[in-house]
Design a protein around this motif. Structure first.
Motif, PDB file in Angstrom:
ATOM      1  N   THR A   9      45.099  29.756  49.590  1.00 26.23           N
ATOM      2  CA  THR A   9      43.895  29.170  49.060  1.00 26.23           C
ATOM      3  C   THR A   9      42.594  29.769  49.501  1.00 26.23           C
ATOM      4  OG1 THR A   9      43.738  27.630  50.409  1.00 26.23           O
ATOM      5  CG2 THR A   9      44.813  27.301  48.256  1.00 26.23           C
ATOM      6  N   ALA A  10      42.913  30.653  50.749  1.00 20.24           N
ATOM      7  CA  ALA A  10      41.622  31.158  51.265  1.00 20.24           C
ATOM      8  C   ALA A  10      41.666  32.716  51.076  1.00 20.24           C
ATOM      9  CB  ALA A  10      41.467  30.988  52.767  1.00 20.24           C
ATOM     10  N   LEU A  11      42.551  33.167  50.374  1.00 22.62           N
ATOM     11  CA  LEU A  11      42.491  34.691  49.870  1.00 22.62           C
ATOM     12  C   LEU A  11      41.393  34.699  48.978  1.00 22.62           C
ATOM     13  CD1 LEU A  11      43.956  37.398  50.237  1.00 22.62           C
ATOM     14  CD2 LEU A  11      45.362  36.540  48.242  1.00 22.62           C
ATOM     15  N   THR A  12      40.410  35.815  49.199  1.00 22.42           N
ATOM     16  CA  THR A  12      39.566  36.111  48.211  1.00 22.42           C
ATOM     17  C   THR A  12      39.374  37.472  47.483  1.00 22.42           C
ATOM     18  OG1 THR A  12      38.023  36.947  50.054  1.00 22.42           O
ATOM     19  CG2 THR A  12      37.838  34.727  49.616  1.00 22.42           C
ATOM     20  N   SER A  13      40.175  38.485  48.115  1.00 21.96           N
ATOM     21  CA  SER A  13      40.099  39.531  47.391  1.00 21.96           C
ATOM     22  C   SER A  13      41.341  40.539  47.944  1.00 21.96           C
ATOM     23  CB  SER A  13      38.890  40.592  47.656  1.00 21.96           C
ATOM     24  OG  SER A  13      38.772  40.947  49.101  1.00 21.96           O
ATOM     25  N   VAL A  14      41.739  41.377  47.028  1.00 12.55           N
ATOM     26  CA  VAL A  14      43.010  42.309  47.347  1.00 12.55           C
ATOM     27  C   VAL A  14      42.627  43.495  46.785  1.00 12.55           C
ATOM     28  CG1 VAL A  14      45.415  42.874  46.765  1.00 12.55           C
ATOM     29  CG2 VAL A  14      44.651  40.581  46.705  1.00 12.55           C
ATOM     30  N   THR A  15      42.645  44.328  48.001  1.00 16.52           N
ATOM     31  CA  THR A  15      42.406  46.013  47.719  1.00 16.52           C
ATOM     32  C   THR A  15      43.681  46.763  47.783  1.00 16.52           C
ATOM     33  OG1 THR A  15      40.118  45.522  48.295  1.00 16.52           O
ATOM     34  CG2 THR A  15      40.967  48.096  48.289  1.00 16.52           C
ATOM     35  N   SER A  16      44.119  47.324  46.952  1.00 22.13           N
ATOM     36  CA  SER A  16      45.553  47.968  46.876  1.00 22.13           C
ATOM     37  C   SER A  16      45.590  49.040  45.788  1.00 22.13           C
ATOM     38  CB  SER A  16      46.734  47.319  47.181  1.00 22.13           C
ATOM     39  OG  SER A  16      47.973  47.771  47.302  1.00 22.13           O
ATOM     40  N   PRO A  17      45.018  50.102  45.944  1.00 19.81           N
ATOM     41  CA  PRO A  17      44.857  51.031  45.139  1.00 19.81           C
ATOM     42  C   PRO A  17      45.946  51.670  44.539  1.00 19.81           C
ATOM     43  CG  PRO A  17      43.176  51.536  46.607  1.00 19.81           C
ATOM     44  CD  PRO A  17      44.152  50.600  47.416  1.00 19.81           C
ATOM     45  N   MET A  18      47.138  51.486  45.392  1.00 21.87           N
ATOM     46  CA  MET A  18      48.644  52.081  44.869  1.00 21.87           C
ATOM     47  C   MET A  18      49.280  51.064  44.298  1.00 21.87           C
ATOM     48  SD  MET A  18      48.265  55.342  45.481  1.00 21.87           S
ATOM     49  CE  MET A  18      49.875  56.046  45.065  1.00 21.87           C
ATOM     50  N   LEU A  19      49.021  49.995  44.060  1.00 23.17           N
ATOM     51  CA  LEU A  19      49.506  48.791  43.669  1.00 23.17           C
ATOM     52  C   LEU A  19      50.171  48.852  42.320  1.00 23.17           C
ATOM     53  CD1 LEU A  19      50.681  45.819  44.297  1.00 23.17           C
ATOM     54  CD2 LEU A  19      48.356  44.989  43.313  1.00 23.17           C
ATOM     55  N   THR A  20      51.330  48.865  41.861  1.00 28.63           N
ATOM     56  CA  THR A  20      51.826  49.049  40.684  1.00 28.63           C
ATOM     57  C   THR A  20      52.511  48.047  39.995  1.00 28.63           C
ATOM     58  OG1 THR A  20      53.633  50.445  41.347  1.00 28.63           O
ATOM     59  CG2 THR A  20      51.997  51.775  40.920  1.00 28.63           C
ATOM     60  N   SER A  21      53.144  47.187  41.050  1.00 24.39           N
ATOM     61  CA  SER A  21      54.126  46.117  40.743  1.00 24.39           C
ATOM     62  C   SER A  21      53.721  44.716  41.158  1.00 24.39           C
ATOM     63  CB  SER A  21      55.440  46.612  41.113  1.00 24.39           C
ATOM     64  OG  SER A  21      56.507  45.350  40.813  1.00 24.39           O
ATOM     65  N   ILE A  22      53.739  43.623  40.770  1.00 21.92           N
ATOM     66  CA  ILE A  22      53.292  42.250  41.152  1.00 21.92           C
ATOM     67  C   ILE A  22      54.427  41.455  40.748  1.00 21.92           C
ATOM     68  CG2 ILE A  22      51.838  40.653  41.150  1.00 21.92           C
ATOM     69  CD1 ILE A  22      49.652  42.564  40.238  1.00 21.92           C
ATOM     70  N   THR A  31      43.094  29.971  44.541  1.00 26.79           N
ATOM     71  CA  THR A  31      42.011  29.589  44.006  1.00 26.79           C
ATOM     72  C   THR A  31      40.688  30.073  44.218  1.00 26.79           C
ATOM     73  OG1 THR A  31      41.977  27.484  45.427  1.00 26.79           O
ATOM     74  CG2 THR A  31      43.140  27.322  43.154  1.00 26.79           C
ATOM     75  N   ALA A  32      40.638  30.910  45.460  1.00 26.86           N
ATOM     76  CA  ALA A  32      39.562  31.515  45.828  1.00 26.86           C
ATOM     77  C   ALA A  32      39.536  33.276  45.714  1.00 26.86           C
ATOM     78  CB  ALA A  32      39.414  31.348  47.449  1.00 26.86           C
ATOM     79  N   LEU A  33      40.494  33.522  45.010  1.00 27.18           N
ATOM     80  CA  LEU A  33      40.651  34.939  44.610  1.00 27.18           C
ATOM     81  C   LEU A  33      39.608  35.333  43.643  1.00 27.18           C
ATOM     82  CD1 LEU A  33      42.368  37.471  45.141  1.00 27.18           C
ATOM     83  CD2 LEU A  33      43.909  36.922  43.180  1.00 27.18           C
ATOM     84  N   THR A  34      38.922  36.481  43.898  1.00 29.86           N
ATOM     85  CA  THR A  34      37.725  36.714  42.898  1.00 29.86           C
ATOM     86  C   THR A  34      38.195  38.113  42.657  1.00 29.86           C
ATOM     87  OG1 THR A  34      36.344  37.667  44.693  1.00 29.86           O
ATOM     88  CG2 THR A  34      36.118  35.209  43.876  1.00 29.86           C
ATOM     89  N   SER A  35      39.002  39.178  43.040  1.00 27.39           N
ATOM     90  CA  SER A  35      38.715  40.534  42.798  1.00 27.39           C
ATOM     91  C   SER A  35      40.300  40.942  43.051  1.00 27.39           C
ATOM     92  CB  SER A  35      37.822  41.308  43.275  1.00 27.39           C
ATOM     93  OG  SER A  35      37.935  41.478  44.704  1.00 27.39           O
ATOM     94  N   VAL A  36      40.938  41.731  42.223  1.00 25.37           N
ATOM     95  CA  VAL A  36      42.084  42.639  42.727  1.00 25.37           C
ATOM     96  C   VAL A  36      41.563  43.952  42.310  1.00 25.37           C
ATOM     97  CG1 VAL A  36      44.476  42.813  42.209  1.00 25.37           C
ATOM     98  CG2 VAL A  36      43.635  40.622  42.357  1.00 25.37           C
ATOM     99  N   THR A  37      41.810  44.837  43.332  1.00 24.96           N
ATOM    100  CA  THR A  37      41.446  46.288  43.026  1.00 24.96           C
ATOM    101  C   THR A  37      43.024  47.006  43.038  1.00 24.96           C
ATOM    102  OG1 THR A  37      39.658  46.591  44.190  1.00 24.96           O
ATOM    103  CG2 THR A  37      40.604  48.592  43.873  1.00 24.96           C
TER     104      THR A  37
END
Length: 322
Positions: A9-22, A31-37
Motif C-alpha cells: 500500500t505504500a508503493l507509489t511508482s514502478v519504473t521498468s522499461p523492459m517490463l513485458t509481463s505482469i 492503493t498509492a500506486l500512481t504510475s507504471v513505466t
C-alpha cells in the motif's frame, strides 16, 4: 510474477522499461500506486491492478488483452487515451477513468469481446471498431460523456448489455448484425439525453437478425425511432414498457407473436408502423387488436413505382417512407 507486490500500500511508482509481463494479482491493492513505466505489456493478467484507484499513468497502447478484474476500479486511469485492447474480461475495466479528468475512446484493434461488467460505469467518450459480443452489463451505465456510438456489432448483447446509457444522443447500428438481445438490453437508453423532444434517437436494426424482442429490451426509452429487422418473430412481455413517444417500425408483413398484452405496459404516445400489405394481419393478430389505435401503415421502399395510385385504408392514405 503472480502476487509480486500484492497489497504493497505504500508503493507509489514502478519504473521498468523492459517490463513485458505482469502476473496475476501482481499489484492488487496497491492503493498509492500512481504510475507504471513500461514497454510492451500486451496482457493485463487477472486482478493485476485490481483496486489501484490512484493509478493514473500506464501505457496501454500495446495492450491487447485485459483479463478478469485486470484494471477493475482504476478510476483515474485512461484520461484522454484510445484503448485498443480487443479482449476485455469480466470487470476488466469496471469504473475505469470514472474519476479521471477526461474520458477515453474505445477502439479495439480487432474484433472485440466484452465480458460481464467489462466497462460498466467507465468514462468512455466514444466507441468505434468491431465488436462480436457484449456480455451482461458489458457497456452499461457509462458516464454522461458517452453520447455517441459508432461501432459495428456482429454478435450478441447480453442482459443489461447496453442499458442505462441515458445520455446517448446518436448511435449507428445500421451496419450491425446483432443476432440476439437479452432481457433489458437497451433499457433506459437515451432517456436523459439533451433536447430529446426535438432530436430523436434512431436505433436502426434493420440489418440485424435477432428473432425475439425480450423482456424490457426497449423499456423506458423515449422519443426514439426503433427499426426492427424482418427476422423478429416474437415480442416478449414488457418489451416496450414505459416508452414515451417512440416510433417502432416492424418490417415483416407477418406480425410477430406477442406473448402478452403487457408488451407495451404503461407506454404512452407511441406509434407502431407496419407494412400496409400486412395491415389486416396486424389488426387481427392475437394481442395486437388492442393496439389498433396506435398502428399506422406505411409503404416500404420500392413498393410503388413513380406515379402509381396509392391504396386507401378507411379513406386515409397510407404513410410513405422514402
Amino acid at each position: 510474477g503472480d502476487y509480486a507486490f500484492q497489497g504493497c500500500t505504500a508503493l507509489t511508482s514502478v519504473t521498468s522499461p523492459m517490463l513485458t509481463s505482469i502476473g496475476q494479482y501482481a499489484f492488487q491493492g496497491c492503493t498509492a500506486l500512481t504510475s507504471v513505466t513500461n514497454d510492451g505489456v500486451t496482457t493485463i493478467s487477472t486482478r493485476a491492478f485490481d483496486g489501484c484507484q490512484n493509478l493514473a499513468t500506464f501505457d496501454l497502447s500495446g495492450t491487447t488483452t485485459i483479463n478478469d478484474y485486470g484494471l477493475n476500479n482504476c478510476k483515474k486511469l485512461g484520461s484522454g487515451i484510445t484503448l485498443t485492447a480487443s479482449t476485455i474480461g469480466a470487470y476488466g475495466c469496471y469504473y475505469m477513468a470514472s474519476n479521471a479528468t477526461n474520458g477515453f475512446v474505445y477502439h479495439p484493434s480487432s474484433d472485440a469481446t466484452i465480458g460481464n461488467y467489462g466497462f460498466q460505469y467507465a468514462k468512455i467518450t466514444g466507441i468505434q471498431g468491431n465488436i462480436t459480443s457484449i456480455s451482461s452489463y458489458g457497456l452499461a451505465n457509462l458516464q454522461s460523456v458517452f453520447t455517441t456510438f459508432n461501432a459495428t456489432i456482429n454478435g450478441t448483447i447480453g442482459t443489461y448489455g447496453f442499458s442505462q446509457n441515458q445520455y446517448l444522443g446518436s448511435a449507428d447500428f445500421s451496419t450491425s448484425d446483432i443476432t440476439r438481445i437479452d432481457n433489458y438490453g437497451f433499457y433506459y437508453t437515451g432517456w436523459n439525453r439533451a433536447n430529446y423532444s426535438t432530436s430523436r434517437l434512431v436505433l436502426d436494426f434493420t440489418n440485424s437478425s435477432f428473432y425475439t424482442v425480450n423482456q424490457y429490451v426497449f423499456g423506458y426509452t423515449r422519443y426514439t425511432d426503433i427499426r426492427l429487422p424482418n427476422t423478429v418473430s416474437t415480442v416478449g412481455q414488457y418489451a416496450f414498457a414505459y416508452n414515451q413517444y417512440d416510433y417502432i417500425y416492424f418490417t415483416s408483413t407477418v406480425p410477430p407473436t406477442m406473448s402478452s398484452t403487457n408488451a407495451f405496459n404503461n407506454a404512452s404516445n407511441y406509434k407502431l408502423f407496419v407494412p400496409y400489405n400486412g395491415a389486416n394481419a396486424y389488426r387481427t393478430a392475437t394481442n395486437w387488436s388492442s393496439l389498433t389505435a396506435n398502428i399506422s401503415y406505411y409503404a416500404p421502399a420500392s413498393t410503388f413505382t413513380a406515379g402509381a395510385t396509392l391504396p386507401q385504408y378507411n379513406a386515409e392514405g397510407y404513410e410513405l417512407t422514402w
